[in-house]
Design an enzyme around this catalytic site. Structure first.
Site, PDB file in Angstrom:
ATOM      1  N   ARG A 172       0.822  -1.212   0.000  1.00  0.00           N
ATOM      2  CA  ARG A 172       0.000   0.000   0.000  1.00  0.00           C
ATOM      3  C   ARG A 172       0.859   1.267   0.000  1.00  0.00           C
ATOM      4  NH1 ARG A 172      -3.701  -2.658   3.780  1.00  0.00           N
ATOM      5  NH2 ARG A 172      -2.941  -1.583   5.603  1.00  0.00           N
ATOM      6  N   ARG A 176       8.901   6.097  -4.355  1.00  0.00           N
ATOM      7  CA  ARG A 176       9.099   6.879  -5.582  1.00  0.00           C
ATOM      8  C   ARG A 176      10.431   7.623  -5.576  1.00  0.00           C
ATOM      9  NH1 ARG A 176       4.720  10.351  -3.098  1.00  0.00           N
ATOM     10  NH2 ARG A 176       2.979   9.165  -3.930  1.00  0.00           N
ATOM     11  N   ARG A 249      -7.426  -6.321  14.864  1.00  0.00           N
ATOM     12  CA  ARG A 249      -6.544  -5.451  15.633  1.00  0.00           C
ATOM     13  C   ARG A 249      -7.396  -4.343  16.207  1.00  0.00           C
ATOM     14  NH1 ARG A 249      -2.281  -6.762  18.126  1.00  0.00           N
ATOM     15  NH2 ARG A 249      -0.985  -4.908  18.163  1.00  0.00           N
ATOM     16  N   ARG A 280       1.470   6.416  16.230  1.00  0.00           N
ATOM     17  CA  ARG A 280       1.502   7.747  15.643  1.00  0.00           C
ATOM     18  C   ARG A 280       0.815   8.766  16.522  1.00  0.00           C
ATOM     19  NH1 ARG A 280      -2.043   5.949  10.308  1.00  0.00           N
ATOM     20  NH2 ARG A 280      -3.692   4.958  11.473  1.00  0.00           N
ATOM     21  N   GLU A 300      -1.936   7.177  19.206  1.00  0.00           N
ATOM     22  CA  GLU A 300      -2.640   5.952  18.800  1.00  0.00           C
ATOM     23  C   GLU A 300      -1.818   4.736  19.208  1.00  0.00           C
ATOM     24  OE1 GLU A 300      -4.272   6.367  14.818  1.00  0.00           O
ATOM     25  OE2 GLU A 300      -3.840   4.251  14.477  1.00  0.00           O
ATOM     26  N   TYR A 348      -9.979  -5.176   4.717  1.00  0.00           N
ATOM     27  CA  TYR A 348      -9.441  -3.833   4.901  1.00  0.00           C
ATOM     28  C   TYR A 348      -9.956  -2.960   3.761  1.00  0.00           C
ATOM     29  CZ  TYR A 348      -6.216   0.007   5.423  1.00  0.00           C
ATOM     30  OH  TYR A 348      -5.694   1.256   5.601  1.00  0.00           O
ATOM     31  N   ASP A 350     -10.617   1.185   2.564  1.00  0.00           N
ATOM     32  CA  ASP A 350     -10.635   2.620   2.800  1.00  0.00           C
ATOM     33  C   ASP A 350     -12.034   3.144   2.512  1.00  0.00           C
ATOM     34  OD1 ASP A 350      -8.110   3.317   3.754  1.00  0.00           O
ATOM     35  OD2 ASP A 350      -7.223   3.225   1.756  1.00  0.00           O
TER      36      ASP A 350
HETATM   37  P1  FAD Z   1     -17.689   1.169  10.617  1.00  0.00           P
HETATM   38  O1  FAD Z   1     -17.305   2.571  10.498  1.00  0.00           O
HETATM   39  O2  FAD Z   1     -16.941   0.293  11.560  1.00  0.00           O
HETATM   40  O3  FAD Z   1     -19.239   1.122  10.993  1.00  0.00           O
HETATM   41  C1  FAD Z   1     -19.868  -0.019  11.492  1.00  0.00           C
HETATM   42  C2  FAD Z   1     -20.898   0.443  12.519  1.00  0.00           C
HETATM   43  O4  FAD Z   1     -21.650  -0.699  12.936  1.00  0.00           O
HETATM   44  C3  FAD Z   1     -20.271   1.028  13.773  1.00  0.00           C
HETATM   45  O5  FAD Z   1     -20.801   2.304  14.042  1.00  0.00           O
HETATM   46  C4  FAD Z   1     -20.637   0.022  14.860  1.00  0.00           C
HETATM   47  O6  FAD Z   1     -20.869   0.631  16.127  1.00  0.00           O
HETATM   48  C5  FAD Z   1     -21.900  -0.595  14.306  1.00  0.00           C
HETATM   49  N1  FAD Z   1     -22.160  -1.940  14.813  1.00  0.00           N
HETATM   50  C6  FAD Z   1     -21.327  -3.010  14.777  1.00  0.00           C
HETATM   51  N2  FAD Z   1     -21.922  -4.072  15.352  1.00  0.00           N
HETATM   52  C7  FAD Z   1     -23.146  -3.660  15.744  1.00  0.00           C
HETATM   53  C8  FAD Z   1     -24.213  -4.307  16.412  1.00  0.00           C
HETATM   54  N3  FAD Z   1     -24.144  -5.584  16.807  1.00  0.00           N
HETATM   55  N4  FAD Z   1     -25.330  -3.596  16.675  1.00  0.00           N
HETATM   56  C9  FAD Z   1     -25.428  -2.284  16.317  1.00  0.00           C
HETATM   57  N5  FAD Z   1     -24.442  -1.627  15.698  1.00  0.00           N
HETATM   58  C10 FAD Z   1     -23.307  -2.312  15.408  1.00  0.00           C
HETATM   59  N6  FAD Z   1     -10.075   5.153   5.315  1.00  0.00           N
HETATM   60  C11 FAD Z   1      -9.655   6.081   4.426  1.00  0.00           C
HETATM   61  O7  FAD Z   1     -10.183   6.162   3.315  1.00  0.00           O
HETATM   62  N7  FAD Z   1      -8.663   6.972   4.751  1.00  0.00           N
HETATM   63  C12 FAD Z   1      -8.058   6.960   5.975  1.00  0.00           C
HETATM   64  O8  FAD Z   1      -7.165   7.783   6.238  1.00  0.00           O
HETATM   65  C13 FAD Z   1      -8.473   5.978   6.916  1.00  0.00           C
HETATM   66  N8  FAD Z   1      -7.891   5.916   8.117  1.00  0.00           N
HETATM   67  C14 FAD Z   1      -8.319   4.992   9.023  1.00  0.00           C
HETATM   68  C15 FAD Z   1      -7.725   4.979  10.274  1.00  0.00           C
HETATM   69  C16 FAD Z   1      -8.144   4.072  11.227  1.00  0.00           C
HETATM   70  C17 FAD Z   1      -7.501   4.070  12.568  1.00  0.00           C
HETATM   71  C18 FAD Z   1      -9.173   3.137  10.912  1.00  0.00           C
HETATM   72  C19 FAD Z   1      -9.624   2.146  11.919  1.00  0.00           C
HETATM   73  C20 FAD Z   1      -9.770   3.150   9.661  1.00  0.00           C
HETATM   74  C21 FAD Z   1      -9.350   4.076   8.698  1.00  0.00           C
HETATM   75  N9  FAD Z   1      -9.950   4.157   7.443  1.00  0.00           N
HETATM   76  C22 FAD Z   1      -9.516   5.078   6.539  1.00  0.00           C
HETATM   77  C23 FAD Z   1     -11.053   3.235   7.040  1.00  0.00           C
HETATM   78  C24 FAD Z   1     -12.436   3.760   7.377  1.00  0.00           C
HETATM   79  O9  FAD Z   1     -12.564   3.973   8.740  1.00  0.00           O
HETATM   80  C25 FAD Z   1     -13.456   2.732   6.881  1.00  0.00           C
HETATM   81  O10 FAD Z   1     -13.337   2.529   5.499  1.00  0.00           O
HETATM   82  C26 FAD Z   1     -14.921   3.053   7.189  1.00  0.00           C
HETATM   83  O11 FAD Z   1     -15.112   3.717   8.388  1.00  0.00           O
HETATM   84  C27 FAD Z   1     -15.691   1.747   7.208  1.00  0.00           C
HETATM   85  O12 FAD Z   1     -17.075   1.996   7.326  1.00  0.00           O
HETATM   86  P2  FAD Z   1     -18.051   0.825   7.730  1.00  0.00           P
HETATM   87  O13 FAD Z   1     -19.422   1.394   7.709  1.00  0.00           O
HETATM   88  O14 FAD Z   1     -17.751  -0.367   6.929  1.00  0.00           O
HETATM   89  O15 FAD Z   1     -17.623   0.408   9.225  1.00  0.00           O
HETATM   90  N1  UDP Z   2       4.012   1.226   7.623  1.00  0.00           N
HETATM   91  C1  UDP Z   2       5.317   1.259   8.072  1.00  0.00           C
HETATM   92  N2  UDP Z   2       5.838   2.438   8.495  1.00  0.00           N
HETATM   93  C2  UDP Z   2       5.125   3.589   8.500  1.00  0.00           C
HETATM   94  C3  UDP Z   2       3.799   3.556   8.025  1.00  0.00           C
HETATM   95  C4  UDP Z   2       3.272   2.346   7.603  1.00  0.00           C
HETATM   96  O1  UDP Z   2       5.972   0.241   8.106  1.00  0.00           O
HETATM   97  O2  UDP Z   2       5.660   4.625   8.915  1.00  0.00           O
HETATM   98  C5  UDP Z   2       3.451  -0.078   7.195  1.00  0.00           C
HETATM   99  C6  UDP Z   2       2.645  -0.768   8.291  1.00  0.00           C
HETATM  100  O3  UDP Z   2       2.865  -2.160   8.201  1.00  0.00           O
HETATM  101  C7  UDP Z   2       1.225  -0.432   7.919  1.00  0.00           C
HETATM  102  C8  UDP Z   2       1.298  -0.441   6.396  1.00  0.00           C
HETATM  103  O4  UDP Z   2       2.595   0.100   6.094  1.00  0.00           O
HETATM  104  O5  UDP Z   2       0.317  -1.380   8.409  1.00  0.00           O
HETATM  105  C9  UDP Z   2       0.223   0.362   5.703  1.00  0.00           C
HETATM  106  O6  UDP Z   2       0.303   1.691   6.152  1.00  0.00           O
HETATM  107  P1  UDP Z   2      -0.929   2.644   6.169  1.00  0.00           P
HETATM  108  O7  UDP Z   2      -0.463   4.006   6.496  1.00  0.00           O
HETATM  109  O8  UDP Z   2      -1.715   2.423   4.927  1.00  0.00           O
HETATM  110  O9  UDP Z   2      -1.717   2.059   7.424  1.00  0.00           O
HETATM  111  P2  UDP Z   2      -3.137   2.466   8.019  1.00  0.00           P
HETATM  112  O10 UDP Z   2      -3.384   3.920   7.737  1.00  0.00           O
HETATM  113  O11 UDP Z   2      -4.099   1.581   7.340  1.00  0.00           O
HETATM  114  O12 UDP Z   2      -2.986   2.200   9.456  1.00  0.00           O
END
Ligand code: FAD
Ligand code: UDP
Length: 373
Positions: A172, A176, A249, A280, A300, A348, A350
């Protein structure tokens, strides 16, 4: 007669996009979420005039013009470009791996010099077919980048040795040979002005939403209300873990408001050294070029998921994917339940992918429904 066409479990992005599309087609939906707010993991709330990303940094980026146009109906996006900084012990590097990083590591200035350095390190490894994340990383960027910028961070993030992780995770990250610190390759990128929660609020306009309600604790009563169910929670929990538990996780967020204008000078700073316990630090105001007198930061920490914790990342290694396939097979046999989102599909994804998948589902599901009527 059931009261609703759809019961949507989860007011996250997937559930909200589907609910919006269903409502547009005249379907009635009831959305329930066990949390006290809508938005799932993209939830943001205002603190000291700053939009705080409660569940970790969320940067919208996509190559899909259709998804970009779709999301722009619900928010105006700013011109934020993600350019994280990595701190390894007392050294500081630009991410993703680019000419700035290589200059900081080795003092090289030209792409040819950087390529020669990396090639020399890769050749020493003799890795022809990378079998895991460690081998993949070494084969892509060589020893120095791996040791300083990948190994410690990845071990913290996943709680596993790099050799026990699938190689696709590291693919991912861009590599470059230009002086370009843009973390993403996608042509469209930004942060929604006013926060992500507003997007979800707009998507859910006119849809009945009930919060603080766990579907699994009210399964019978809730199921009785709708013809069909879209479940965006954990698929293994839906089936009462009948084939065993999938692994996830989890994360712990430590958020602080500081009485200073600028703490770290960047939205995202990664700590790539294993000894620092967090992965981070996010300084939220920098996502929106904020100039408020105070600042809010979040450290985090990554942790293994246990019952009661939030499952943030599916762990898509072979063992889990095989187990998921069993749940998926059972789900396909279920007549009136659809699984969606990161947890329902155990993948996984986005935000852009989640929107794409939800729109695809809406297209097949809702056109099929209308053909039947
Ligand atoms: P969720 O957002 O998990 O929604 C599921 C919902 O279901 C939750 O509100 C939960 O409470 C509810 N639920 C679950 N079980 C039940 C139950 N039994 N009863 C009632 N409610 C329930 N994406 C990006 O594009 N860019 C980013 O920079 C990015 N950064 C991220 C950083 C982190 C730390 C994380 C964890 C994710 C990141 N993502 C990012 C991904 C992004 O969060 C997800 O793509 C998106 O939120 C997924 O939406 P979802 O609706 O599938 O799941
Ligand atoms: N990663 C790393 N060093 C960094 C940032 C990311 O080794 O400084 C690795 C790590 O294994 C991570 C993966 O690259 O799980 C993907 O990174 P990304 O930033 O996409 O992770 P996310 O935002 O999904 O946590």
């Amino acid at each position: 007669m059931k009261k609703y066409d759809y019961l949507i479990v989860g007011a996250g992005l997937f559930g909200a996009v589907f609910a919006h599309e269903a409502a547009k087609k005249g379907k009635t939906c009831l959305v329930v979420d066990k949390r006290s707010h809508i938005g799932g993991n993209i939830y943001t709330e205002e603190v000291e005039g700053i939009q705080v990303h409660r569940y970790g940094a969320h940067i919208f980026h996509t190559s899909n013009k259709k998804v970009w146009d779709y999301v722009n109906q619900f928010a105006e996006f700013n011109h934020f470009v993600n350019s994280p900084i990595a701190i390894y012990k007392d050294e500081l590097y630009n991410l993703p791996f680019n000419m700035n990083t290589f200059h900081q590591l080795w003092g090289v200035r030209t792409p040819a010099e950087a390529q020669a350095k990396i090639r020399e390190q890769i050749t020493r490894m003799h890795i022809t077919h990378p079998k895991n994340l460690e081998e993949q990383a070494l084969a892509l960027v060589g020893q120095d980048v791996y040791e300083k910028l990948i190994e410690g961070y990845t071990r913290k993030q996943w709680g596993r040795e790099c050799r026990d992780l699938p190689s696709f995770i590291i693919k991912r990250l861009p590599l470059r040979y230009t002086y370009d610190n843009n973390y993403f390759k996608d042509p469209y990128q930004g942060i929604p002005k006013g926060g992500y929660t507003n997007i979800v609020r707009k998507l859910l306009e006119g849809v009945q939403v009930v919060l603080n309600t766990d579907f699994l604790e009210n399964r019978e009563a809730l199921s009785a209300q709708a013809d069909r169910i879209l479940f965006t929670g954990m698929i293994d929990a839906y089936y009462d873990f009948c084939y065993g538990e999938l692994q996830y996780r989890s994360l712990r967020f430590e958020t602080e408001t500081l009485d200073m204008e600028n703490y770290q000078g960047n939205a995202v700073v990664n700590y790539t050294d294993y000894e620092v316990p967090y992965t981070r630090v996010i300084e939220h105001k920098h996502f929106e070029f904020g100039i408020q007198p105070k600042t809010v930061i979040t450290r985090e920490y990554s942790a293994e998921w246990k019952p009661g914790a939030e499952p943030y990342y599916p762990i898509n290694d072979q063992k889990n994917d095989e187990l998921f396939a069993k749940y998926e097979k059972r789900a396909l046999e279920e007549p009136n339940v659809i699984f969606g989102g990161r947890l329902g599909m155990y993948r996984y994804m986005d935000m852009d992918k989640v929107i794409e998948e939800a729109l695809n589902l809406a297209e097949t599901e809702l056109s099929y429904e209308s053909c039947e009527e």
